[in-house]
Write a protein that holds these residues in place. Structure first.
Motif, PDB file in Angstrom:
ATOM      1  N   ARG A 128       0.796  -1.008   0.066  1.00 18.36           N
ATOM      2  CA  ARG A 128      -0.029   0.131  -0.079  1.00 18.36           C
ATOM      3  C   ARG A 128       0.736   1.023   0.090  1.00 18.36           C
ATOM      4  O   ARG A 128       1.721   1.709   0.990  1.00 18.36           O
ATOM      5  N   GLN A 129       0.857   1.565  -1.294  1.00 19.79           N
ATOM      6  CA  GLN A 129       1.430   2.955  -1.467  1.00 19.79           C
ATOM      7  C   GLN A 129       1.180   4.306  -1.181  1.00 19.79           C
ATOM      8  O   GLN A 129       0.487   4.755  -2.620  1.00 19.79           O
ATOM      9  N   PRO A 130       1.157   5.523  -0.308  1.00 17.69           N
ATOM     10  CA  PRO A 130       0.042   6.680  -0.822  1.00 17.69           C
ATOM     11  C   PRO A 130       0.469   7.633  -1.864  1.00 17.69           C
ATOM     12  O   PRO A 130       1.695   7.239  -2.102  1.00 17.69           O
ATOM     13  N   VAL A 131      -0.557   8.189  -2.221  1.00 17.76           N
ATOM     14  CA  VAL A 131       0.735   8.916  -2.860  1.00 17.76           C
ATOM     15  C   VAL A 131       1.184  10.132  -2.829  1.00 17.76           C
ATOM     16  O   VAL A 131       2.056  10.566  -3.528  1.00 17.76           O
ATOM     17  N   ASN A 132       1.281  10.606  -1.659  1.00 16.05           N
ATOM     18  CA  ASN A 132       1.437  11.644  -0.738  1.00 16.05           C
ATOM     19  C   ASN A 132       2.688  11.072  -0.049  1.00 16.05           C
ATOM     20  O   ASN A 132       2.101  10.560   0.785  1.00 16.05           O
ATOM     21  N   PRO A 133       3.832  11.454  -0.308  1.00 15.04           N
ATOM     22  CA  PRO A 133       5.116  10.638   0.403  1.00 15.04           C
ATOM     23  C   PRO A 133       5.111  11.255   1.278  1.00 15.04           C
ATOM     24  O   PRO A 133       5.335  10.434   2.876  1.00 15.04           O
ATOM     25  N   ALA A 134       4.090  12.066   1.856  1.00 17.28           N
ATOM     26  CA  ALA A 134       4.472  12.862   3.602  1.00 17.28           C
ATOM     27  C   ALA A 134       3.214  10.967   4.529  1.00 17.28           C
ATOM     28  O   ALA A 134       3.553  11.561   5.322  1.00 17.28           O
ATOM     29  N   GLU A 135       2.756  10.852   3.953  1.00 19.12           N
ATOM     30  CA  GLU A 135       1.558   9.804   3.712  1.00 19.12           C
ATOM     31  C   GLU A 135       2.319   8.810   4.600  1.00 19.12           C
ATOM     32  O   GLU A 135       3.141   8.239   4.367  1.00 19.12           O
ATOM     33  N   ARG A 136       2.242   8.597   5.741  1.00 20.76           N
ATOM     34  CA  ARG A 136       2.734   7.789   7.093  1.00 20.76           C
ATOM     35  C   ARG A 136       1.804   6.301   6.761  1.00 20.76           C
ATOM     36  O   ARG A 136       2.482   4.962   7.221  1.00 20.76           O
ATOM     37  N   ARG A 137       0.919   6.339   6.650  1.00 20.04           N
ATOM     38  CA  ARG A 137       0.173   5.088   6.347  1.00 20.04           C
ATOM     39  C   ARG A 137       0.438   3.916   4.890  1.00 20.04           C
ATOM     40  O   ARG A 137       0.152   3.828   3.988  1.00 20.04           O
ATOM     41  N   ARG A 138       1.426   3.202   5.160  1.00 14.74           N
ATOM     42  CA  ARG A 138       2.151   2.792   4.430  1.00 14.74           C
ATOM     43  C   ARG A 138       2.168   0.991   4.646  1.00 14.74           C
ATOM     44  O   ARG A 138       2.114   0.529   5.856  1.00 14.74           O
ATOM     45  N   TYR A 139       2.158   0.252   3.890  1.00 14.90           N
ATOM     46  CA  TYR A 139       2.449  -1.401   4.200  1.00 14.90           C
ATOM     47  C   TYR A 139       3.200  -2.185   3.132  1.00 14.90           C
ATOM     48  O   TYR A 139       2.685  -1.715   1.620  1.00 14.90           O
ATOM     49  N   VAL A 140       3.677  -2.789   3.736  1.00 17.02           N
ATOM     50  CA  VAL A 140       4.175  -4.039   2.540  1.00 17.02           C
ATOM     51  C   VAL A 140       4.498  -5.080   3.123  1.00 17.02           C
ATOM     52  O   VAL A 140       4.469  -5.354   4.567  1.00 17.02           O
ATOM     53  N   SER A 141       4.124  -6.264   2.715  1.00 17.32           N
ATOM     54  CA  SER A 141       3.971  -7.786   2.816  1.00 17.32           C
ATOM     55  C   SER A 141       5.426  -8.176   3.696  1.00 17.32           C
ATOM     56  O   SER A 141       6.190  -7.952   2.927  1.00 17.32           O
ATOM     57  N   PRO A 142       5.525  -9.339   4.974  1.00 15.46           N
ATOM     58  CA  PRO A 142       6.718  -9.622   5.079  1.00 15.46           C
ATOM     59  C   PRO A 142       7.128 -10.271   3.694  1.00 15.46           C
ATOM     60  O   PRO A 142       8.892 -10.605   4.302  1.00 15.46           O
ATOM     61  N   GLN A 143       6.970 -10.786   3.019  1.00 12.63           N
ATOM     62  CA  GLN A 143       7.496 -11.084   1.879  1.00 12.63           C
ATOM     63  C   GLN A 143       8.577 -10.166   1.418  1.00 12.63           C
ATOM     64  O   GLN A 143       9.950 -10.761   0.341  1.00 12.63           O
ATOM     65  N   VAL A 144       8.472  -8.997   1.583  1.00 11.40           N
ATOM     66  CA  VAL A 144       9.648  -7.473   1.146  1.00 11.40           C
ATOM     67  C   VAL A 144      11.212  -8.224   1.586  1.00 11.40           C
ATOM     68  O   VAL A 144      12.162  -8.089   0.217  1.00 11.40           O
ATOM     69  N   GLY A 145      11.188  -9.107   2.773  1.00  9.22           N
ATOM     70  CA  GLY A 145      12.730  -9.616   2.923  1.00  9.22           C
ATOM     71  C   GLY A 145      13.271 -10.793   1.957  1.00  9.22           C
ATOM     72  O   GLY A 145      13.917 -10.607   1.871  1.00  9.22           O
ATOM     73  N   GLN A 146      12.094 -11.778   1.945  1.00 12.40           N
ATOM     74  CA  GLN A 146      12.570 -12.943   0.659  1.00 12.40           C
ATOM     75  C   GLN A 146      12.550 -12.837  -0.143  1.00 12.40           C
ATOM     76  O   GLN A 146      13.908 -13.440  -0.780  1.00 12.40           O
ATOM     77  N   LEU A 147      12.076 -11.775  -1.058  1.00 15.34           N
ATOM     78  CA  LEU A 147      12.245 -11.503  -2.706  1.00 15.34           C
ATOM     79  C   LEU A 147      13.621 -10.470  -2.848  1.00 15.34           C
ATOM     80  O   LEU A 147      13.822 -10.602  -3.388  1.00 15.34           O
TER      81      LEU A 147
END
Length: 780
Positions: A412-431
């Motif tokens: 989940r990537q906000p359009v506004n870079p200052a927005e803090r409501r971001r999300y990335v699943s744990p697979q980011v470390g594996q991939l």
């Protein structure tokens, strides 16, 4: 206006107060249920008439307008009318706030509630000083009297005993819409609404009989323009010195506004009740003691009462456990005391043997003067919502677990870079080998430079169109490698339509990209080999046709009847050679056609073509084969076949292939050729009664070198290329070919060709049987 009971919605009271306040006629409301009948409301016209401000008059008896010269008889008559709850009209000398005297015509009208209880009095004050003074000097100054009559604010008239208008003032003319001359030609009976006439005449009879000295009534007049106007009519009888009736003296005051307001209030009250009854959610009204005054059917069901009427006058203590009823009572009394509403309180209510969750709101019900006289409550059953929320929470937990287990990356990537409501699943470390902080920090630098322009162009396009973002590109991992990823995301917008955030998934497709590259190399290699094969087959076909033509030619010469040089055995051998050569030549021709079609080197001579003629030629070619097997060829054409843009020879080749197959695989019955003309295409159907095609073989009959089953070629002959070539030739013409079949019943082949030429006159419809051989034409 005056205080409303707790059953009257504040909205109706506000509307009635607005009409009351806006009236140009001075009006006050008094409360006869309180000591000394005090004023509880007044309008701006009263302030203008008397000079007293609202605050100076409220709570006082109207006697404060009187002076020491007030007529005690008139005062007593008004007091008696109030005590008896009836209307009255009186003219009394009053004093304004500045001490100036004026003659005040007071008209009081009782106001009753729906239960027949006297609740209020409406007092209408009219400054009639001029009229009174004119009456006082009528004998000396007749002109002044007439002026007072003419300029009176309300309608005035002298009426003959038979109802004719004798004298009318301008106000009455304005009220009725008639000119004075017109009005004097009519009677009051002519202008009285039919529904009110009987009551009016009854009063007249009592007046003439001396039973009453005057009367007052509300009635309707029919204006000249057809409109209806409500009036307050006051009538007295003038008598001569001997007591004989002379004429009636009438005063007519327009009360249409008041009646309209009253009708609107009644209609709105009725409408409100209907709306409340129609609501699916509970709605109720309570008085200051928390007793139910009004409730709808939904509330009655929730309480367990058989009807709303059965719950009226009762409290929550009659329906709920004492502790719960006490809680409700405390909340409602707090609203009554503070005037602050209680909104959306979550409550668990027992309903029968079960319970529900309800959002309950309680707001104060105010009277016209602003005081809280009761409460209005409403409830919303949210049990299903609560269950859905619980289910949603469980579902979200399950989906989060699923997302974290899948071999894909969700972000989940906000359009506004200052927005803090971001999300990335744990697979980011594996991939990628990144931590969450590294992932967000490298968002703009991970992408391969060669892929960036295309990716950002797709971002801009999907942002503008709202379409799904779907793109493949390379991203750098933490150890410097590049992964191929398939990225799909959707742009989520906020309530205003502005872009809010991207919600997407990324899948590692590095292995797939590698395989695709390998497959591309293999594909190019295979295509090159296929081209070489086609060229080889075309060359070999040409090389084989030369000696075969020689063999066929010499065999034909040897079989010439004029050259009687062969014995019977030799002739039989030569015929075998000729049949084998022709079969081999047909196979070579098919292979050559197929190779040309595969290489897209088979040109079509597309010209306006008589489709019927082409079909007849194909039938003539096959007729000898059908006759040899005793099979009739039946042709059905319901309408004339239109010309089409086509290569006639190639179409004849298609029809010959279909017809020869039909004859070849049919031992008994018939072969039927049917032509149907549609709006956009012509459909040619070849139907046989042969052996049919097995279901497992049917999908493959148009493949190269395929026949229905093993051994078919040996029994019936053929290369298995005829249908494959026919299919490609039909498609080159922009058409389609299809087949249906049932083993043991027969097969049907359907060719659809587009209608795209009109240069040839179509042949007439026909039904023809090719039962006998015709002269065979040369077959390709």
């Amino acid at each position: 206006m005056a205080d409303d009971d707790a059953s009257e919605p504040s909205l109706l009271a506000a509307r009635r107060a607005l009409a009351f306040a806006a009236s140009p006629i001075s009006m006050v409301i008094t409360d006869p249920t309180q000591p000394d009948n005090p004023i509880v409301d007044l309008n701006l016209a009263f302030e203008r008439l008397t000079g007293y401000a609202r605050g100076e008059a409220l709570g006082r008896n109207c006697r404060f307008l009187q002076g020491p010269d007030a007529d005690a008889t008139v005062v007593a008559r008004l007091r008696d009318a109030v005590a008896e709850g009836r209307s009255a009209v009186a003219t009394i000398r009053n004093y304004r706030n500045d001490g100036a005297p004026f003659w005040n015509e007071v008209r009081i009208t009782p106001l009753w509630d729906a239960d027949g209880r006297l609740r209020q009095f409406l007092g209408v004050q009219t400054d009639v000083t001029a009229r009174v003074e004119a009456e006082q000097t009528v004998q000396a100054q007749e002109a002044d009297s007439r002026a007072a009559f003419v300029h009176a604010a309300i309608g005035m008239a002298l009426v003959a005993l038979d109802g004719r208008w004798l004298r009318v003032n301008p106000a009455l003319c304005r009220l009725t819409g008639y000119a004075e001359a017109e009005l004097l030609t009519k009677t009051f009976q002519d202008m009285t609404h039919p529904d009110d006439l009987a009551a009016d005449l009854a009063y007249v009879e009592q007046l003439l009989a001396g039973v009453i000295a005057s009367y007052e009534m509300e009635k309707r007049y029919l204006r000249k323009d057809g409109a209806i106007v409500w009036v307050l009519l006051s009538v007295a009888l003038a008598r001569d010195p001997a007591g004989r009736p002379l004429h009636f003296i009438s005063q007519i005051q327009d009360i249409t506004v008041r009646k309209t307001v009253e009708a609107e209030l009644l209609a709105e009250r009725d409408l409100l009740q209907r709306l409340i009854d129609a609501l699916p959610d509970p709605v109720w009204v309570k008085d200051a003691a928390s007793r139910f005054v009004r409730l709808n059917q939904a509330t009655a069901r929730q309480l367990g009462a058989p009807s709303p009427t059965a719950a009226t006058g009762k409290t929550d203590f009659d329906f709920y456990p004492a502790a719960l009823a006490e809680e409700f009572y405390v909340d409602e009394q707090r609203v009554l005391t503070t005037g602050d509403g209680l909104l959306n309180k979550l409550e668990r209510l027992p309903v029968g043997a079960s319970a529900i969750w309800s959002l309950t709101s309680v707001v104060p019900l105010r009277g016209a003067s602003g005081q809280v006289v009761g409460i209005i409550g409403s409830g919303k059953d949210i049990s299903a919502q609560r269950q859905a929320e619980a289910a949603l929470q469980r579902s979200e937990a399950e989906y989060r677990t699923l997302i974290e287990q899948l071999p894909i990356l969700v972000y989940r990537q906000p359009v506004n870079p200052a927005e803090r409501r971001r999300y990335v699943s744990p697979q980011v470390g594996q991939l990628y080998g990144y931590t969450l902080e590294e992932w967000h920090a490298t968002r703009l630098t991970r992408m391969h430079p060669d892929d960036a322009p295309h990716v950002w162009a797709e971002v801009a396009r999907t942002d503008a169109t709202g379409e799904l973002f779907r793109v493949e590109y390379r991203e750098r991992t933490a150890d410097g490698r590049y992964l191929w990823v398939h990225d799909e995301a959707v742009l989520i917008r906020d309530a205003t339509g502005a872009p809010d955030y991207w919600l997407g998934v990324k899948l590692d497709i590095t292995d797939r990209k590698r395989i695709e590259q390998e497959l591309q190399v293999a594909k190019e290699t295979a295509e090159a080999a296929n081209r070489l094969k086609g060229e080889f087959m075309a060359t070999m076909s040409h090389e084989l046709r030369t000696p075969l033509n020689a063999i066929i030619g010499y065999a034909t010469l040897l079989l010439d009847p004029r050259a009687d040089s062969l014995t019977a055995d030799q002739r039989q051998d030569v015929e075998l050679i000729l049949r084998g050569g022709r079969r081999l030549l047909s196979l070579i021709n098919d292979v050559l056609d197929l190779s040309r079609l595969e290489a897209e080197r088979l040109p079509l001579q597309r010209v306006p073509t008589d489709l019927a003629a082409v079909l007849d030629e194909a039938l003539a070619d096959i007729a000898p084969l059908a006759a040899a097997k005793g099979l009739p060829l039946v042709v059905e054409r319901s309408t004339a076949l239109p010309p089409i843009l086509a290569d006639g020879d190639r179409l004849r080749q298609v029809f010959v292939n279909l017809l020869s197959n039909a004859v070849k695989f049919t031992d008994a019955g018939q072969v039927v050729v049917r032509a149907v003309v549609g709006k956009a295409a012509v459909e040619i159907t070849v139907r046989d009664t042969g052996i049919g095609i097995p279901p497992t073989a049917l999908p493959h009959i148009f493949d190269d070198f395929r026949q229905a089953e093993t051994g078919m070629t040996r029994k019936y002959g053929g290369s298995g290329l005829g249908l494959a070539i026919s299919k490609r030739l039909v498609e080159l013409h922009g058409g389609t070919i299809a087949a249906t079949s049932e083993p043991g019943i027969g097969s049907v082949f359907m060719v659809r060709l587009p209608r795209n030429a009109t240069a040839i006159r179509p042949r007439p419809p026909a039904t023809r049987r090719f039962g006998a051989p015709r002269r065979a034409q040369r077959q390709r």
